[in-house]
Design a protein around this motif. Structure first.
Motif, PDB file in Angstrom:
ATOM      1  N   SER A  62       6.454   2.199  -5.244  1.00  0.00           N
ATOM      2  CA  SER A  62       7.803   2.181  -4.673  1.00  0.00           C
ATOM      3  C   SER A  62       7.922   1.158  -3.544  1.00  0.00           C
ATOM      4  N   THR A  63       6.818   0.861  -2.847  1.00  0.00           N
ATOM      5  CA  THR A  63       6.861  -0.137  -1.776  1.00  0.00           C
ATOM      6  C   THR A  63       7.182  -1.510  -2.334  1.00  0.00           C
ATOM      7  N   ARG A  64       6.531  -1.872  -3.440  1.00  0.00           N
ATOM      8  CA  ARG A  64       6.797  -3.172  -4.063  1.00  0.00           C
ATOM      9  C   ARG A  64       8.233  -3.235  -4.586  1.00  0.00           C
ATOM     10  N   GLN A  65       8.671  -2.156  -5.187  1.00  0.00           N
ATOM     11  CA  GLN A  65      10.034  -2.130  -5.713  1.00  0.00           C
ATOM     12  C   GLN A  65      11.050  -2.282  -4.581  1.00  0.00           C
ATOM     13  N   LEU A  66      10.792  -1.615  -3.450  1.00  0.00           N
ATOM     14  CA  LEU A  66      11.697  -1.726  -2.309  1.00  0.00           C
ATOM     15  C   LEU A  66      11.721  -3.158  -1.768  1.00  0.00           C
ATOM     16  N   GLY A  67      10.533  -3.766  -1.625  1.00  0.00           N
ATOM     17  CA  GLY A  67      10.469  -5.140  -1.135  1.00  0.00           C
ATOM     18  C   GLY A  67      11.203  -6.110  -2.042  1.00  0.00           C
TER      19      GLY A  67
END
Length: 193
Positions: A131-136
């Motif tokens: 989810s961190t990569r998706q948010l970025g």
């Protein structure tokens, strides 16, 4: 989202929420800039704890790091530049108390009504693996490298501006061991010691 939490986690979120609000109120109740700074830091750290309880690790860490560094910088600047020592002298933190109380209460009422009456969306599909990569990617798209460079440039600008603005510090004025009885200022004046 609260339905995904255990009983202990819900109690922690409620406690952290109360702490965040209480520390936020303390910002306007204490009588010095330094105390207000640390009360604001406590409020933001409690919010970071709430984000962590919701498993939003990236946002929790960013909130904690940004607010800790920001408040530390504020404290350093208060110690270095304020007329009273470290912003610890009593001073009023609120102006137009009646107007600010009315505006604050009105904003709280509008937000509370919005929270309880909004038709919140439900999650569709599965959670992403990272989810961190998706948010970025959702926030920055292909511009992450540009933002990293801009962040470093802004930080360098802040440091350079501070260095240029303060050519003489306390060690220049009172000596390397701070033992001089009077400051060695290029322009006479100031308060007698």
């Amino acid at each position: 989202m609260l339905t995904d939490l255990s009983g202990g986690a819900i109690a922690a979120v409620a406690g952290l929420g109360v702490l965040a609000v209480a520390a936020g109120v303390a910002v306007f109740r204490v009588d010095s800039m330094a105390r207000a700074t640390f009360a604001l830091l406590a409020s933001f750290l409690a919010v970071a704890g709430v984000l962590l309880a919701f498993d939003l690790v990236y946002l929790a860490v960013v909130t904690a790091l940004m607010m800790t560094i920001e408040m530390a910088i504020m404290a350093v600047f208060m110690i270095a530049f304020m007329m009273n020592p470290a912003g610890l002298m009593p001073m009023t933190m609120v102006h137009n108390t009646t107007g600010s109380a009315v505006v604050g209460a009105g904003a709280f009422a509008v937000l509370a009504v919005g929270i309880w009456t909004a038709d919140w969306p439900t999650r569709s599909g599965r959670r992403p693996a990272d989810s961190t990569r998706q948010l970025g990617e959702a926030i920055m798209g292909g511009h992450m490298l540009v933002m990293l460079v801009i962040g470093i440039a802004l930080f360098a600008t802040i440091l350079a501006g501070t260095v240029l603005a303060t050519s003489r510090g306390r060690y220049d004025r009172f000596g390397a061991d701070l033992a001089a009885s009077r400051p060695d200022d290029p322009v006479p004046g100031g308060l007698p010691r």
